[in-house]
Structures are given as structure tokens and as C-alpha cells.
Design a protein around this motif. Structure first.
Motif, PDB file in Angstrom:
ATOM      1  N   SER A  14       2.486   6.884   2.337  1.00  0.00           N
ATOM      2  CA  SER A  14       2.114   7.260   1.453  1.00  0.00           C
ATOM      3  C   SER A  14       1.523   5.742   0.683  1.00  0.00           C
ATOM      4  O   SER A  14       1.758   4.565   0.913  1.00  0.00           O
ATOM      5  N   ALA A  15       0.727   6.128  -0.429  1.00  0.00           N
ATOM      6  CA  ALA A  15       0.008   4.733  -1.077  1.00  0.00           C
ATOM      7  C   ALA A  15       1.490   3.393  -1.567  1.00  0.00           C
ATOM      8  O   ALA A  15       0.758   2.671  -1.676  1.00  0.00           O
ATOM      9  N   GLN A  16       2.054   4.340  -1.792  1.00  0.00           N
ATOM     10  CA  GLN A  16       2.857   3.583  -2.745  1.00  0.00           C
ATOM     11  C   GLN A  16       3.235   2.035  -0.954  1.00  0.00           C
ATOM     12  O   GLN A  16       3.985   1.031  -1.247  1.00  0.00           O
ATOM     13  N   GLN A  17       3.941   3.055  -0.155  1.00  0.00           N
ATOM     14  CA  GLN A  17       3.945   2.244   1.116  1.00  0.00           C
ATOM     15  C   GLN A  17       3.649   1.520   1.943  1.00  0.00           C
ATOM     16  O   GLN A  17       3.297  -0.218   1.689  1.00  0.00           O
ATOM     17  N   PHE A  18       1.625   1.726   1.386  1.00  0.00           N
ATOM     18  CA  PHE A  18       0.338   1.001   1.786  1.00  0.00           C
ATOM     19  C   PHE A  18       0.538  -0.286   0.523  1.00  0.00           C
ATOM     20  O   PHE A  18       0.264  -1.115   1.422  1.00  0.00           O
ATOM     21  N   LYS A  19       1.234  -0.285  -0.270  1.00  0.00           N
ATOM     22  CA  LYS A  19       0.861  -1.371  -1.273  1.00  0.00           C
ATOM     23  C   LYS A  19       2.521  -2.214  -0.424  1.00  0.00           C
ATOM     24  O   LYS A  19       1.759  -3.304  -0.424  1.00  0.00           O
ATOM     25  N   ILE A  80      -3.355   9.448  -0.363  1.00  0.00           N
ATOM     26  CA  ILE A  80      -3.151   7.832  -0.174  1.00  0.00           C
ATOM     27  C   ILE A  80      -4.452   6.910  -0.643  1.00  0.00           C
ATOM     28  O   ILE A  80      -4.476   6.241  -1.548  1.00  0.00           O
ATOM     29  N   VAL A  81      -5.542   7.528  -0.837  1.00  0.00           N
ATOM     30  CA  VAL A  81      -6.613   6.864  -0.963  1.00  0.00           C
ATOM     31  C   VAL A  81      -7.238   6.508  -2.520  1.00  0.00           C
ATOM     32  O   VAL A  81      -7.001   6.220  -2.762  1.00  0.00           O
ATOM     33  N   ARG A  82      -6.187   8.114  -2.892  1.00  0.00           N
ATOM     34  CA  ARG A  82      -6.456   8.041  -4.577  1.00  0.00           C
ATOM     35  C   ARG A  82      -5.448   6.705  -5.282  1.00  0.00           C
ATOM     36  O   ARG A  82      -5.808   6.391  -6.222  1.00  0.00           O
ATOM     37  N   ASN A  85      -6.395   3.569  -5.385  1.00  0.00           N
ATOM     38  CA  ASN A  85      -8.164   3.308  -6.103  1.00  0.00           C
ATOM     39  C   ASN A  85      -8.760   2.781  -5.058  1.00  0.00           C
ATOM     40  O   ASN A  85      -9.670   1.580  -5.936  1.00  0.00           O
ATOM     41  N   ILE A  86      -9.485   3.031  -4.607  1.00  0.00           N
ATOM     42  CA  ILE A  86     -10.132   2.462  -3.780  1.00  0.00           C
ATOM     43  C   ILE A  86     -11.638   2.887  -3.458  1.00  0.00           C
ATOM     44  O   ILE A  86     -11.777   4.496  -3.228  1.00  0.00           O
ATOM     45  N   SER A  87     -12.774   2.703  -3.218  1.00  0.00           N
ATOM     46  CA  SER A  87     -13.530   3.538  -3.155  1.00  0.00           C
ATOM     47  C   SER A  87     -13.994   4.299  -1.948  1.00  0.00           C
ATOM     48  O   SER A  87     -15.058   2.838  -1.192  1.00  0.00           O
ATOM     49  N   LEU A  88     -13.349   4.714  -1.334  1.00  0.00           N
ATOM     50  CA  LEU A  88     -13.637   5.334   0.048  1.00  0.00           C
ATOM     51  C   LEU A  88     -13.966   6.721   0.264  1.00  0.00           C
ATOM     52  O   LEU A  88     -12.920   7.373  -0.255  1.00  0.00           O
ATOM     53  N   ASP A  89     -14.697   6.856   0.981  1.00  0.00           N
ATOM     54  CA  ASP A  89     -15.297   8.673   0.815  1.00  0.00           C
ATOM     55  C   ASP A  89     -14.857   9.004   2.229  1.00  0.00           C
ATOM     56  O   ASP A  89     -14.848   8.767   2.487  1.00  0.00           O
ATOM     57  N   LEU A  90     -13.629  10.306   1.961  1.00  0.00           N
ATOM     58  CA  LEU A  90     -13.045  10.366   3.331  1.00  0.00           C
ATOM     59  C   LEU A  90     -14.381  11.780   3.585  1.00  0.00           C
ATOM     60  O   LEU A  90     -13.933  12.009   5.267  1.00  0.00           O
ATOM     61  N   SER A  91     -14.752  12.334   2.668  1.00  0.00           N
ATOM     62  CA  SER A  91     -15.396  13.310   3.560  1.00  0.00           C
ATOM     63  C   SER A  91     -16.448  13.262   4.950  1.00  0.00           C
ATOM     64  O   SER A  91     -15.897  14.399   5.330  1.00  0.00           O
ATOM     65  N   ALA A 124     -10.029  -0.865   4.108  1.00  0.00           N
ATOM     66  CA  ALA A 124     -11.013  -0.272   3.415  1.00  0.00           C
ATOM     67  C   ALA A 124      -9.897  -0.982   2.547  1.00  0.00           C
ATOM     68  O   ALA A 124     -10.014  -2.220   1.814  1.00  0.00           O
ATOM     69  N   TYR A 125      -8.778  -1.218   2.318  1.00  0.00           N
ATOM     70  CA  TYR A 125      -7.961  -1.473   1.518  1.00  0.00           C
ATOM     71  C   TYR A 125      -7.391  -3.412   1.445  1.00  0.00           C
ATOM     72  O   TYR A 125      -7.341  -3.878   0.969  1.00  0.00           O
ATOM     73  N   LEU A 126      -7.423  -3.612   2.628  1.00  0.00           N
ATOM     74  CA  LEU A 126      -7.600  -4.829   2.697  1.00  0.00           C
ATOM     75  C   LEU A 126      -8.571  -5.460   2.496  1.00  0.00           C
ATOM     76  O   LEU A 126      -8.418  -7.332   3.096  1.00  0.00           O
ATOM     77  N   GLY A 127      -9.473  -5.189   3.220  1.00  0.00           N
ATOM     78  CA  GLY A 127     -11.014  -5.984   3.505  1.00  0.00           C
ATOM     79  C   GLY A 127     -10.771  -6.719   4.925  1.00  0.00           C
ATOM     80  O   GLY A 127     -11.474  -7.544   4.948  1.00  0.00           O
ATOM     81  N   PHE A 128     -10.343  -5.913   6.106  1.00  0.00           N
ATOM     82  CA  PHE A 128     -10.336  -6.176   7.044  1.00  0.00           C
ATOM     83  C   PHE A 128     -11.480  -5.176   7.913  1.00  0.00           C
ATOM     84  O   PHE A 128     -11.543  -4.295   7.879  1.00  0.00           O
TER      85      PHE A 128
END
Ligand code: ASP
Length: 439
Positions: A14-19, A80-82, A85-91, A124-128
Motif C-alpha cells: 500500500s502507499a503507507q508501506q511504500f512510505k 498506491i500512486v494516489r 501523491n506522485i504524478s505518474l500516469d499508469l494508463s 518514480a517515488y524515490l527518483g531512482f
């Protein structure tokens, strides 16, 4: 310091775990290469994304409408993306995956998308930098890892990359088609990347604070092992302790890289170090206890067996003929016992028994079913006197009848056979005498 850090499915569910994961990575500059699993369970009755992918693909493969299952998977990732709070389009990713499902790109391709997408999001979240394992992890035609080529590709690709996310669980065949490891295989990816980049440490982050002394389903809140050798771990894993994917040990072991099992939900806990060798004395004489149920003992008796050369070989050839592997063969002067995993034996039992009768003509041939094997493992047992004595007096006190004893020549394990029904009691009594009594 270059570290490879692998995060399991529940660590990235989940997003919380990603954090939490991002915080762990950012708190140590050495944590430069990250290997994520697919999102696992968020709660006990939840479904792992990998299982959702398998089920969805099966629907597609049978030419049925897979859109509902597909959108449930998509929701997991969009959530998770929501939350991050990152701007990543998974479409575009989902459009491609859906097209490939329709084209029947294969079960392995389908399953691998869980780690792939988690990797895209985490990078994307880490900038790696995101590195697709299809470029660097290669399999032979027969499905085994092409280790030499992989090592070289990993080294070359990551040489000049400061920080990267490499999804776990899959690689590619020579023709570029996707191939996964067996279930739980992200552990293997982490180990391969660690060897490829010559990491100083392979951290494997999960949802427990390390390898436990005993199974928590039998012992409530068991102690965590602080340091264990690869050899000890192999003994315990073989007997059912589930820590790492079995094939994850070899690459790092070969390269002399230790593994540190850590807990994403308790990052301050030191976890368990898995090392080639150590002079650290284990806290409890024994390192761990593990066991498995459902074995059968085949007891063979024949007068003067000791002088009949080739007797043992003939007995074992009966098992070989029917493709059954044995676990242990304790023997006496005129007796020999072969211990077999019962479910593998049941179907072929009459054939095997007839074969033994033909080959060695025993005076008696008896079966003792429903046995459990327990391994008490510890490098400290070699030096300590009276370990076996303590085990057997604990079992006697608990009124457990010991059916078999086998001390491996490595002297790091003692195997005990008891009735299936006594399995839990036996483990508890051994744990109590070595661990609880020492606390
Ligand atoms: N996601 C894959 C599985 O569920 C691989 C892994 O998590 O290591 O088996």
C-alpha cells in the motif's frame, strides 16, 4: 558501501508501506539498489497481486472477458500512486499489458507485471533509475539461470548508475520473452544483483524481525536468531522453516556477501545476519528448531544382515527404481530403517515392498507411519556437552516417545523422529529447555 535492498510484497502492499520503505532507503546512503516484489497482502484475507495476475491471465487465455479482474488489479496500483501523491500516469502501462494479455503473451509475462509496475512506481517515488530486469537477467533454454551472462549484464548496466530500482521475480529468455523464477523469486533477484554489483550486504526486508528460533505457529513470540550460518539456515529451511527462497542463498554465498533479514514495520530491529562463518557464540546453544510431519519408517530386519555385502544398496535400489528419495537411514546390526516422506510413498508402497522382498528376502518388513521429524540445529552444539542429553530429558518429561535419532556428521544438527501427534509438544519442550529456561 553498496547495499542491495529487497522489499517483500507486504512491505509494498500500500502507499503507507511504500512510505516506510522510502524512509528506510533514504536513511542509509549505501542502500542504492532496490529490488521490489509485487504488492502483497494488506490484511490477512487480502489477495496478492501476483495471484490476481495469474487468475486474470487465465481468464484471458480462455478467451473470456478479463476486464473486471484487470480493473481490480489496476485499482491496486492506482491506489498506491494516489496515496503517494506522485504524478505518474499508469494508463500507457495498463494499455500495453491489456493488449499483451489479449495476445496471450504468456503466464510468466502476466505474473511479472506485478513487480514491474511496483518498480515503476517505486523508482518514480524515490527518483531512482528504473532498470528492467528483462535486460539484465537471462535464462537458458531449459529455464535455469544463465549466471555468467547475467553477472556480466548486471555489472555493466549498473556500473555507472548511482541508484536504481530493479524489479524482482523475472528476467528474459534469449529471444526476449519474459520468464519468472518460481514463487517467492524476488529473493533470488536481490541475491543476483548483490553478486553482480559486488555489494557489501544484501538486505532482505520483510514483515518479521528475522529468522525465528522456532515456528511462531507453534511457539508464541519465539526469539529471533541474531546470527546464523548459511549451513544452519539450509538445515532449518530444509526442515520447513520459511525464510528466504532456497535458491536465493547460492549467489550471495558464492560471492561471500552476508544477508541481513530486516523488518519494514520495525526498522530499528537489527534482524538476523546470515553469514558464511562467525565466531559469535549462539545465545542458546541451539540456533533453531524446525520440523516436518508425515513420514513413514520402513523397518527391515534380517539375521546376519551385517555380513551380507550389498544389502543396503539393494534395499535402496527398490526406492530408486520407483523414483522415491529417502530422508534418513538409521541402522542397527540386523536392522535397517528407511525413512520416507509418506505422501510420496503411499501410492507406490506395494510395488516398493514387493521389490524389497524380492531383492533381500527380509525376515520382517514393517511400516511405521505418521511420523514427524524434528531438526535441532546449531553450530554451538559441537562444543557444548550434553546437548543431546538435554533434548532427550526434555522429551521424556513431556512424555514424548522418541522413535528415531540421527546426528548428522556435520554435528550441527540432531534429527529426532516422533509421532505426528507429538510434534508440537516435542518442539515446545525443546524450545523451553534451551530458550525459555535461559531467558
Ligand atoms: N510476487 C511473487 C510471488 O508472489 C514473487 C515474490 O514476491 O518474491 O511469488
Amino acid at each position: 558501501m553498496k547495499k542491495v535492498v529487497k522489499f517483500g510484497g507486504s512491505s509494498l502492499a500500500s502507499a503507507q508501506q511504500f512510505k516506510k520503505v522510502a524512509e528506510i532507503i533514504r536513511s542509509d546512503e549505501g542502500r542504492r539498489y532496490v529490488v521490489p516484489s509485487a504488492p502483497g497482502k494488506r490484511f490477512r484475507t487480502d489477495t496478492k497481486v501476483t495471484d490476481m495476475l495469474y487468475a486474470c491471465y487465465e481468464t484471458a487465455e480462455n478467451d473470456r472477458d478479463f476486464s473486471e479482474k484487470f480493473s481490480e488489479i489496476r485499482d491496486r496500483f492506482e491506489d498506491i500512486v494516489r496515496g503517494l501523491n506522485i504524478s505518474l500516469d499508469l494508463s500507457p502501462y495498463f494499455a500495453e499489458i491489456s493488449r499483451k494479455f489479449t495476445e496471450k503473451a504468456g503466464r510468466d509475462y502476466a505474473a511479472s507485471r506485478g513487480e514491474y509496475l511496483n518498480g515503476v512506481i517505486l523508482a518514480a517515488y524515490l527518483g531512482f533509475t528504473f532498470v528492467d530486469p528483462a535486460e539484465i537477467i537471462r535464462f537458458h533454454e531449459d529455464g535455469t539461470l544463465n549466471a555468467d551472462l547475467t553477472d556480466e549484464l548486471v555489472r555493466k548496466r549498473l556500473e555507472n548508475v548511482e541508484q536504481a530500482v530493479v524489479p524482482g521475480f523475472f528476467g528474459a529468455m534469449e529471444d526476449g520473452s519474459i520468464r519468472t523464477f518460481s514463487r517467492g523469486g524476488s529473493d533470488i533477484t536481490g541475491s543476483i544483483i548483490a553478486r553482480g554489483i559486488k555489494a557489501s550486504l544484501y538486505e532482505n526486508w520483510t514483515d518479521v524481525s528475522g529468522v525465528m528460533v522456532a515456528d511462531p505457529r507453534i511457539i508464541r513470540n519465539p526469539e529471533v536468531i541474531d546470527t546464523i550460518t548459511y549451513k544452519e539456515l539450509r538445515e532449518l529451511s530444509y526442515m520447513g522453516a520459511t525464510v528466504l527462497h532456497e535458491d536465493a542463498i547460492f549467489p550471495v554465498r558464492q560471492a561471500g556477501i552476508p544477508i541481513n533479514i530486516r523488518n519494514t514495520n520495525a526498522p530499528d530491529d537489527p534482524g538476523t545476519m546470515i553469514v558464511a562463518r562467525t565466531c559469535r557464540i549462539p545465545k542458546f546453544t541451539i540456533t533453531g528448531i524446525a520440523g516436518k510431519k508425515n513420514f513413514v519408517a520402513i523397518n527391515i530386519e534380517k539375521d546376519m544382515m551385517n555380513s551380507e555385502i550389498g544389502f543396503g544398496r539393494r534395499v535402496l535400489s527398490a526406492f530408486e527404481k520407483y523414483g522415491i528419495s529417502f530422508e534418513h537411514i538409521p541402522s542397527g546390526i540386523d536392522t535397517m530403517t528407511v525413512i520416507i516422506h509418506q505422501p510420496d510413498f503411499e501410492e507406490k508402497e506395494q510395488k516398493v515392498l514387493t521389490e524389497i522382498t524380492h531383492l533381500v528376502n527380509p525376515d520382517s518388513l514393517e511400516l511405521e507411519p505418521d511420523l514427524a521429524l524434528i531438526a535441532v540445529v546449531g553450530r554451538g552444539m559441537k562444543e557444548a556437552r550434553g546437548t543431546a542429553g538435554r533434548i532427550f530429558s526434555a522429551l521424556a518429561h513431556a512424555k514424548v516417545n522418541v522413535k528415531m535419532i540421527d546426528q548428522g556428521s556435520s554435528e550441527i544438527n540432531i534429527i529426532i523422529g516422533v509421532k505426528n501427534a507429538d510434534f508440537e509438544t516435542a518442539i515446545r519442550s525443546i524450545y523451553d529447555i534451551f530458550v525459555t529456561a535461559q531467558l
